[in-house]
Scaffold this motif. Structure first.
Motif, PDB file in Angstrom:
ATOM      1  N   GLY A  27       6.640  -7.919   7.371  1.00 31.29           N
ATOM      2  CA  GLY A  27       5.546  -8.160   6.440  1.00 31.29           C
ATOM      3  C   GLY A  27       5.979  -8.227   4.987  1.00 31.29           C
ATOM      4  O   GLY A  27       5.146  -8.250   4.095  1.00 31.29           O
ATOM      5  N   ASP A  28       7.281  -8.216   4.741  1.00 32.12           N
ATOM      6  CA  ASP A  28       7.804  -8.241   3.376  1.00 32.12           C
ATOM      7  C   ASP A  28       7.173  -7.139   2.522  1.00 32.12           C
ATOM      8  O   ASP A  28       6.901  -7.312   1.337  1.00 32.12           O
ATOM      9  CB  ASP A  28       7.579  -9.619   2.751  1.00 32.12           C
ATOM     10  N   GLU A  29       6.909  -5.981   3.164  1.00 33.28           N
ATOM     11  CA  GLU A  29       6.203  -4.881   2.500  1.00 33.28           C
ATOM     12  C   GLU A  29       6.860  -4.432   1.203  1.00 33.28           C
ATOM     13  O   GLU A  29       6.170  -4.199   0.207  1.00 33.28           O
ATOM     14  CB  GLU A  29       6.113  -3.670   3.431  1.00 33.28           C
ATOM     15  N   LEU A  30       8.167  -4.289   1.220  1.00 33.04           N
ATOM     16  CA  LEU A  30       8.867  -3.768   0.048  1.00 33.04           C
ATOM     17  C   LEU A  30       8.645  -4.657  -1.179  1.00 33.04           C
ATOM     18  O   LEU A  30       8.303  -4.168  -2.258  1.00 33.04           O
ATOM     19  CB  LEU A  30      10.354  -3.635   0.356  1.00 33.04           C
ATOM     20  N   ARG A  31       8.799  -5.949  -1.020  1.00 30.73           N
ATOM     21  CA  ARG A  31       8.566  -6.868  -2.143  1.00 30.73           C
ATOM     22  C   ARG A  31       7.109  -6.830  -2.585  1.00 30.73           C
ATOM     23  O   ARG A  31       6.819  -6.848  -3.774  1.00 30.73           O
ATOM     24  CB  ARG A  31       8.947  -8.285  -1.757  1.00 30.73           C
ATOM     25  N   LEU A  32       6.204  -6.804  -1.624  1.00 28.18           N
ATOM     26  CA  LEU A  32       4.780  -6.775  -1.942  1.00 28.18           C
ATOM     27  C   LEU A  32       4.421  -5.513  -2.718  1.00 28.18           C
ATOM     28  O   LEU A  32       3.707  -5.570  -3.726  1.00 28.18           O
ATOM     29  CB  LEU A  32       3.948  -6.872  -0.659  1.00 28.18           C
ATOM     30  N   VAL A  33       4.922  -4.374  -2.264  1.00 26.12           N
ATOM     31  CA  VAL A  33       4.627  -3.100  -2.918  1.00 26.12           C
ATOM     32  C   VAL A  33       5.143  -3.096  -4.351  1.00 26.12           C
ATOM     33  O   VAL A  33       4.406  -2.767  -5.293  1.00 26.12           O
ATOM     34  CB  VAL A  33       5.232  -1.923  -2.118  1.00 26.12           C
ATOM     35  N   LEU A  34       6.393  -3.465  -4.548  1.00 29.01           N
ATOM     36  CA  LEU A  34       6.948  -3.475  -5.904  1.00 29.01           C
ATOM     37  C   LEU A  34       6.215  -4.473  -6.797  1.00 29.01           C
ATOM     38  O   LEU A  34       5.996  -4.202  -7.983  1.00 29.01           O
ATOM     39  CB  LEU A  34       8.450  -3.771  -5.861  1.00 29.01           C
ATOM     40  N   SER A  35       5.806  -5.600  -6.243  1.00 25.86           N
ATOM     41  CA  SER A  35       5.029  -6.574  -7.030  1.00 25.86           C
ATOM     42  C   SER A  35       3.678  -6.002  -7.430  1.00 25.86           C
ATOM     43  O   SER A  35       3.222  -6.200  -8.564  1.00 25.86           O
ATOM     44  CB  SER A  35       4.830  -7.871  -6.237  1.00 25.86           C
ATOM     45  N   ARG A  36       3.018  -5.291  -6.520  1.00 23.65           N
ATOM     46  CA  ARG A  36       1.732  -4.660  -6.829  1.00 23.65           C
ATOM     47  C   ARG A  36       1.897  -3.619  -7.929  1.00 23.65           C
ATOM     48  O   ARG A  36       1.080  -3.518  -8.841  1.00 23.65           O
ATOM     49  CB  ARG A  36       1.144  -3.984  -5.582  1.00 23.65           C
ATOM     50  N   TRP A  37       2.940  -2.816  -7.842  1.00 23.52           N
ATOM     51  CA  TRP A  37       3.178  -1.809  -8.870  1.00 23.52           C
ATOM     52  C   TRP A  37       3.450  -2.474 -10.214  1.00 23.52           C
ATOM     53  O   TRP A  37       2.930  -2.036 -11.236  1.00 23.52           O
ATOM     54  CB  TRP A  37       4.349  -0.916  -8.479  1.00 23.52           C
ATOM     55  N   TYR A  38       4.237  -3.545 -10.205  1.00 23.48           N
ATOM     56  CA  TYR A  38       4.544  -4.256 -11.447  1.00 23.48           C
ATOM     57  C   TYR A  38       3.269  -4.814 -12.080  1.00 23.48           C
ATOM     58  O   TYR A  38       3.058  -4.699 -13.285  1.00 23.48           O
ATOM     59  CB  TYR A  38       5.553  -5.378 -11.173  1.00 23.48           C
ATOM     60  N   VAL A  47       8.757   7.646  -1.941  1.00 21.86           N
ATOM     61  CA  VAL A  47       7.666   6.834  -1.407  1.00 21.86           C
ATOM     62  C   VAL A  47       8.168   5.463  -0.973  1.00 21.86           C
ATOM     63  O   VAL A  47       7.840   4.989   0.111  1.00 21.86           O
ATOM     64  CB  VAL A  47       6.542   6.663  -2.462  1.00 21.86           C
ATOM     65  N   LEU A  48       8.967   4.828  -1.819  1.00 19.09           N
ATOM     66  CA  LEU A  48       9.343   3.431  -1.605  1.00 19.09           C
ATOM     67  C   LEU A  48      10.030   3.206  -0.262  1.00 19.09           C
ATOM     68  O   LEU A  48       9.807   2.177   0.384  1.00 19.09           O
ATOM     69  CB  LEU A  48      10.241   2.952  -2.747  1.00 19.09           C
ATOM     70  N   GLN A  49      10.833   4.142   0.186  1.00 15.27           N
ATOM     71  CA  GLN A  49      11.560   3.947   1.440  1.00 15.27           C
ATOM     72  C   GLN A  49      10.647   3.979   2.661  1.00 15.27           C
ATOM     73  O   GLN A  49      11.075   3.658   3.761  1.00 15.27           O
ATOM     74  CB  GLN A  49      12.701   4.965   1.592  1.00 15.27           C
ATOM     75  N   SER A  50       9.371   4.318   2.491  1.00  8.57           N
ATOM     76  CA  SER A  50       8.451   4.318   3.637  1.00  8.57           C
ATOM     77  C   SER A  50       7.909   2.924   3.939  1.00  8.57           C
ATOM     78  O   SER A  50       7.204   2.734   4.929  1.00  8.57           O
ATOM     79  CB  SER A  50       7.293   5.293   3.397  1.00  8.57           C
ATOM     80  N   PHE A  51       8.260   1.934   3.121  1.00  6.63           N
ATOM     81  CA  PHE A  51       7.817   0.561   3.354  1.00  6.63           C
ATOM     82  C   PHE A  51       8.941  -0.261   3.972  1.00  6.63           C
ATOM     83  O   PHE A  51      10.105  -0.104   3.630  1.00  6.63           O
ATOM     84  CB  PHE A  51       7.367  -0.092   2.036  1.00  6.63           C
ATOM     85  N   HIS A  52       8.569  -1.176   4.885  1.00  7.58           N
ATOM     86  CA  HIS A  52       9.540  -2.049   5.543  1.00  7.58           C
ATOM     87  C   HIS A  52      10.127  -3.035   4.538  1.00  7.58           C
ATOM     88  O   HIS A  52       9.391  -3.627   3.757  1.00  7.58           O
ATOM     89  CB  HIS A  52       8.870  -2.862   6.649  1.00  7.58           C
ATOM     90  N   PHE A  53      11.440  -3.233   4.601  1.00  9.29           N
ATOM     91  CA  PHE A  53      12.025  -4.270   3.763  1.00  9.29           C
ATOM     92  C   PHE A  53      11.950  -5.633   4.447  1.00  9.29           C
ATOM     93  O   PHE A  53      12.082  -6.653   3.807  1.00  9.29           O
ATOM     94  CB  PHE A  53      13.466  -3.934   3.351  1.00  9.29           C
ATOM     95  N   GLY A  54      11.696  -5.651   5.729  1.00  7.67           N
ATOM     96  CA  GLY A  54      11.631  -6.903   6.478  1.00  7.67           C
ATOM     97  C   GLY A  54      10.228  -7.212   6.962  1.00  7.67           C
ATOM     98  O   GLY A  54       9.630  -8.198   6.556  1.00  7.67           O
TER      99      GLY A  54
END
Length: 161
Positions: A50-61, A41-48
């Motif tokens: 919208g800063d999606e990757l950081r946002l997603v991991l922060s939401r999960w945390y 799942v995680l690789q479907s988010f942009h790392f650049g």
């Protein structure tokens, strides 16, 4: 779930998961989730963008209760690169490796926008607040893509908590 897996799981549709992970809609209260299982799942988010990757991991945390765990499986980019370049593989083998790298692209949520090795994934996990992570050979919870093995090299899975 595989035999012996007695946890109660809630399956979330890709659209709902994406909307919640990106912060657009509430799905769960902060600190209310014991475990999050995210296979491929995680690789479907942009790392650049919208800063999606950081946002997603922060939401999960934020969603995890104290002592909760993120059970995560992502394609192992270094292994996939090695397999793609291997002279032993034929065209069909390289195409399957490309699907593991880039997603099958059969649906909007089956597109990879990020790639990981252990240090880069660890960096993003730490940035989101996860203090510890470990690589495990198999999560052993479901018969899904997290158990996929390419040739004799298995994708790396992380268990974070």
């Amino acid at each position: 779930a595989l035999a012996g897996n007695t946890w109660r799981w809630r399956r979330v549709a890709a659209e709902e998961w994406q909307a919640w992970s990106s912060g657009r809609v509430p799905l769960v209260a902060p600190g209310s989730v014991r475990d999050i299982y995210a296979a491929y799942v995680l690789q479907s988010f942009h790392f650049g963008l919208g800063d999606e990757l950081r946002l997603v991991l922060s939401r999960w945390y934020e969603a995890l209760a104290p002592g909760g765990r993120l059970l995560l499986s992502v394609p192992d980019l270094p292994t996939l690169c090695w397999l793609y370049l291997s002279p032993a593989g034929g065209l069909n083998d390289r195409f399957r490796v490309l699907q593991l790298m880039m997603g099958t692209q059969e649906q909007a949520y089956q597109v990879s926008r990020s790639g990981f090795d252990l240090p880069s994934l660890g960096y993003y996990l730490n940035e989101a607040g996860f203090a510890e992570y470990e690589r495990v050979p198999d999560l052993g919870l479901f018969d899904d893509d997290s158990a996929t093995q390419a040739s004799r090299c298995a994708p790396r899975r992380l268990r974070s908590g």
